[in-house]
Design a protein around this motif. Structure first.
Motif, short mmCIF file in Angstrom:
data_model
loop_
_atom_site.label_atom_id
_atom_site.label_comp_id
_atom_site.label_asym_id
_atom_site.label_seq_id
_atom_site.Cartn_x
_atom_site.Cartn_y
_atom_site.Cartn_z
N ASN A 67 0.86 -1.18 0.00
CA ASN A 67 0.00 0.00 0.00
C ASN A 67 0.90 1.23 0.00
OD1 ASN A 67 -2.10 1.74 0.13
ND2 ASN A 67 -2.94 1.01 2.07
N VAL A 68 0.82 2.05 -1.05
CA VAL A 68 1.60 3.28 -1.18
C VAL A 68 0.76 4.41 -0.61
CG1 VAL A 68 2.82 4.81 -2.75
CG2 VAL A 68 2.75 2.36 -3.21
N VAL A 69 1.23 5.02 0.51
CA VAL A 69 0.44 6.00 1.26
C VAL A 69 1.10 7.37 1.15
CG1 VAL A 69 -0.54 6.58 3.51
CG2 VAL A 69 -0.30 4.18 2.84
N LEU A 70 0.35 8.39 0.72
CA LEU A 70 0.80 9.78 0.65
C LEU A 70 0.38 10.50 1.92
CD1 LEU A 70 1.84 12.34 -0.87
CD2 LEU A 70 -0.49 12.54 -1.82
N VAL A 71 1.32 11.20 2.55
CA VAL A 71 1.03 11.97 3.76
C VAL A 71 0.79 13.42 3.37
CG1 VAL A 71 1.87 12.62 6.04
CG2 VAL A 71 2.49 10.40 5.07
N LEU A 72 -0.34 14.00 3.80
CA LEU A 72 -0.71 15.35 3.41
C LEU A 72 -1.44 16.03 4.56
CD1 LEU A 72 -3.91 14.77 2.87
CD2 LEU A 72 -3.14 14.13 0.60
N THR A 73 -1.78 17.31 4.33
CA THR A 73 -2.56 18.08 5.29
C THR A 73 -3.82 18.58 4.61
OG1 THR A 73 -1.36 20.10 4.70
CG2 THR A 73 -0.48 18.77 6.54
N ASP A 74 -4.67 19.21 5.39
CA ASP A 74 -5.91 19.74 4.81
C ASP A 74 -5.62 20.80 3.76
OD1 ASP A 74 -7.54 18.10 6.31
OD2 ASP A 74 -7.64 19.49 8.00
N SER A 75 -4.63 21.62 4.01
CA SER A 75 -4.34 22.72 3.08
C SER A 75 -3.67 22.24 1.79
CB SER A 75 -3.44 23.76 3.77
OG SER A 75 -2.21 23.15 4.18
N SER A 76 -2.89 21.17 1.88
CA SER A 76 -2.17 20.70 0.69
C SER A 76 -2.82 19.50 0.04
CB SER A 76 -0.74 20.33 1.09
OG SER A 76 -0.75 19.27 2.04
#
Length: 799
Positions: free
Chosen positions: A624-633
């Motif tokens: 599973n390739v997981v991208l870490v992000l925030t609400d703004s990005s």
């Protein structure tokens, strides 16, 4: 005196009356005990629907497999018998009229016997069938089977002879009427060698259930462990034909003038002797078929019909007497039989003795351990010892002369203690390596070894004949001397060894396929027979299941066909649009590098709901390739992420997700504790008061093997050769593979180098994700193993 005689006569008649009344009272009591209406709990005016409903409920309640009550079996039998009576209008009418429970009972005779009792004191024989004698004949007692006998004796023995088994019980009145025919059939079949068995359902319910016999009387046959039920009228001829049909096909080959040479000369292929029976009957006798089944592993059987004109030359060649059946046994020589027997009445004992004396060729090939055990048995007593003279040779044509000379030497042997055989060195390499081991000097590849088996574990005493074997007269003379010395002094076998088990040369792929096809044919034949003769009410669930499966399969094919046609129609206009854009569209250069119109990547959010399925219980081999992000990005990074990983969506083992670090920062901290060597660089470069920014991180998570690979955002805006922020999956060699797009961006918009990833532009954080994905597919990325994935509380959003 006259008065005394009258008194005696009156006393005797009174005694008879008393006995009859006692018998009648017993009958009435037993009849009163078994009331089908009372057993099913229905009234005498109940309809068939009510009877059937009550029967289904009671069968579920009292089934022995579900109800552990000791009385469950008896009650189940009573319920089944009651439904059998009341579901049949004729049986039900007979029970309502006479109180009898069997349609075959001679009600009129019983009533007539009772009606004229006071005239002649006559009792019909059928009157005493119930309840005193029972339906099972006394002669059946010696054939009674229990469950252990069937499993341990009947099933193994059914691979050598068929079994005919009758299912009966004491409450079975129909069993009485087949008894005479059963006796005659048993007497005939037992002489021919057919096994006989009787199962009493009242005492052996477990065996009856194992056989699938739920009715009495029933007759079934067992061959090769397979059970087949008899479905025809109980007639002696039908039972005889049933036993004959139980036997496998192709047991006996019809031989004529045209094919007898081919039949007799294939002894080398089958490694078996051949036996021919000459008789004037058009069909193969059942006794001969049974013999062929019993010795199918040792002998090939053929049958010659003397009444055919196509067999005249065959009869003349072997000088056959046409007035009596004749059997000829052939071994390696097809021109001359090795043994012959002729008798007007071919009995089983005569045939068995004849076949037993001709079970093996003069020099058979050792093809498996079973043949080795029988041909060269283990020594038990001094007088029963057997010596095996073994020729070790090859399969090529150059060894044919030596084999022929060895066969000629063996054919002249008259000593019972000697057995001759040969083995192909290539097929039995472990055995030959031990026997040809260098003891006193190197042995030739073609050698003769004399051995004696000492125990079943494989220990042998042996002595190789020095000089090898090429079939010369000198070799024969030397072998004769060695065998003469062995007769006088067994101690000449001065070598000992532990032989391995022989390879089974018959277990080849072709032989397996042939046996599988034969087994499939027999199985389909049995299924067809059961469908034709079984009760249709019992077959309805199976037929319903089959038709349902066919309907679903047919519907799936139709839907797939229509969906394929619609997709083809949609693909044609797309192709036309692509052609137009290539010809004259100004943006054709840009659109050609883009993915097709269907350019989406399925990305799911990693939450406490999807955590288990997308990570903890991820299938082996899947990542599973997981991208870490925030609400703004979120929107910017997801768009960039989809473009970078789109070319890898064809892999079935990759899954794509994203993790909102604003909600689950604790989970990231707990996970990255196991990648301290990577995080230490980042911590050294960050200020003491700043928290690590995980935006743009990408994790490749292997849920089954519990490891992950890490991608950290890469700065590509200032200098391609300068050192970017360290990524767990990109080395210096990977940095040199930056495409023209990054170079153009760096040339247009130079950005001063920063020490924190937070200063990077959001859009450029995933610029080298494509290179990292390539290394992920190659398996060259560093892996960080963890003892267990962080708990669910780490991924649950803070409240």
């Amino acid at each position: 005196i006259k008065m005394a005689r009258m008194g005696c006569a009156w006393s005797s008649s009174r005694a008879v009356v008393v006995i009859f009344l006692l018998l009648l009272s017993c009958m009435l009591e037993i009849a009163a005990e078994f009331d089908p209406y009372r057993v099913l709990g229905v009234s005498r005016s109940a309809s068939q629907g009510e009877i059937k409903k009550a029967y289904k409920q009671l069968v579920k309640e009292w089934h022995p497999d579900k109800n552990k009550n000791p009385e469950a079996e008896d009650m189940f039998i009573k319920v089944t018998k009651s439904y059998e009576i009341l579901s049949n209008e004729e049986k039900r009418a007979n029970y309502d009229r006479y109180g009898q429970t069997d349609e075959n009972q001679q009600y009129g005779q019983a009533q007539q016997s009772f009606r004229h009792f006071h005239e002649s004191f006559y009792f019909d024989e059928s009157f005493f069938h119930f309840p005193f004698k029972g339906s099972r004949d006394f002669a059946d007692n010696k054939y009674l089977l229990n469950y252990n006998q069937y499993i341990n004796e009947v099933v193994p023995d059914s691979f050598r002879r068929p079994y005919l088994i009758k299912i009966t019980s004491d409450l079975c009145f129909s069993c009485i009427h087949i008894e005479p025919i059963w006796k005659e059939t048993v007497q005939e079949m037992e002489i021919l060698g057919v096994g006989i068995g009787v199962v009493d359902v009242g005492f052996e319910r477990r065996l009856a259930n194992h056989l699938g016999a739920h009715r009495t009387p029933s007759i079934l046959g067992v061959v090769n462990g397979k059970i087949t039920f008899f479905h025809y009228a109980v007639v002696r001829e039908h039972l005889r034909q049933f036993v004959e049909d139980l036997l496998p096909q192709r047991l006996v080959e019809k031989v004529t003038d045209r094919n007898y040479l081919e039949f007799l000369n294939n002894w080398h292929e089958y490694n078996k002797p051949h036996v021919l029976l000459f008789d004037q009957v058009a069909t193969v006798p059942l006794l001969y078929k049974l013999t062929a089944f019993a010795y199918k592993d040792y002998v090939q059987f053929g049958y010659v019909d003397q009444g055919l004109t196509e067999t005249a030359n065959l009869l003349k060649k072997y000088n056959i007497n046409t007035y009596a059946p004749t059997m000829l046994a052939f071994k390696e020589n097809a021109d001359s039989p090795a043994d012959i027997i002729q008798s007007k009445v071919m009995k089983k004992q005569i045939i068995d003795e004849f076949i037993s004396n001709n079970k093996f060729l003069l020099v058979p090939r050792l093809v498996n351990q079973k043949l080795f055990d029988e041909l060269c048995p283990v020594k038990q007593f001094h007088r029963r010892r057997k010596y095996c003279v073994l020729l070790i040779t090859g399969e090529e044509e150059v060894f044919a002369v030596g084999k022929k000379a060895f066969l000629s030497f063996a054919s002249g042997n008259t000593k019972e203690v000697l057995r001759f055989a040969y083995v192909n060195q290539r097929q039995q390499q472990p055995l030959c390596d031990i026997l040809l081991k260098d003891r006193d000097g190197p042995l030739p590849q073609v050698s003769v070894v004399i051995l004696e088996r000492r125990n079943a574990a494989g220990k042998v005493l042996y002595k190789p004949v020095m000089g090898g074997w090429n079939g010369s007269e000198e070799d024969k003379h030397l072998l004769t001397e060695q065998l003469d010395i062995l007769q006088k002094d067994p101690s000449v076998l001065n070598y000992d060894a532990m032989l391995p088990e022989l390879n089974n040369e018959l277990a080849s792929v072709s032989m397996f396929l042939i046996q599988w096809l034969y087994a499939a044919y027999d199985y389909l034949t049995q299924i067809g027979d059961e469908i034709l003769h079984n009760n249709w009410r019992e077959m309805m669930p199976l037929l319903s299941l089959i038709f349902s499966a066919l309907f679903i399969l047919f519907g799936t094919v139709i839907i797939q066909a229509f969906s394929d046609s619609s997709e083809d129609k949609q693909s044609k206009p797309k192709a036309k649009e692509a052609a137009k854009s290539e010809d004259g569209s100004p943006g054709s250069a840009n659109t050609s590098s883009r993915p097709p119109k269907k350019n989406f990547v399925e990305v799911t959010e990693l939450t406490d709901i999807t955590y288990t399925s997308n990570l903890v219980k991820l299938r082996p081999g899947h990542i599973n390739v997981v991208l870490v992000l925030t609400d703004s990005s979120k929107n910017i990074l997801l768009s960039k992420f989809a473009k970078e990983v789109y070319s890898f969506t064809g892999s079935l083992t990759l899954h794509f997700s994203f993790l909102n670090v604003d909600k689950h920062s604790e989970w990231m901290d707990a996970l990255l504790e196991f990648a301290q060597d990577v995080m230490r660089i980042d911590n050294d470069e960050d200020d003491a008061g700043h928290k690590v920014d995980y935006t743009g991180y990408v994790l490749a998570l292997n849920g089954h093997k519990k490891y992950f690979c890490l991608f950290k955002p890469v700065y590509t805006g200032e200098d391609l050769d300068s050192k970017p922020s360290e990524e767990s999956g990109a080395a210096a060699a990977s940095r040199s593979r930056i495409g023209p797009r990054e170079e153009q961006q760096g040339a247009r918009k130079p950005v001063p180098r920063a020490r924190s990833t937070s200063t990077l532009q959001i859009h450029h954080k995933l610029d080298r994700l494509g290179l990292w994905m390539e290394r992920l597919m190659e398996g060259t990325l560093p892996r960080y193993y963890i003892p267990a994935w962080p708990g669910l509380e780490k991924i649950t959003a803070n409240k």
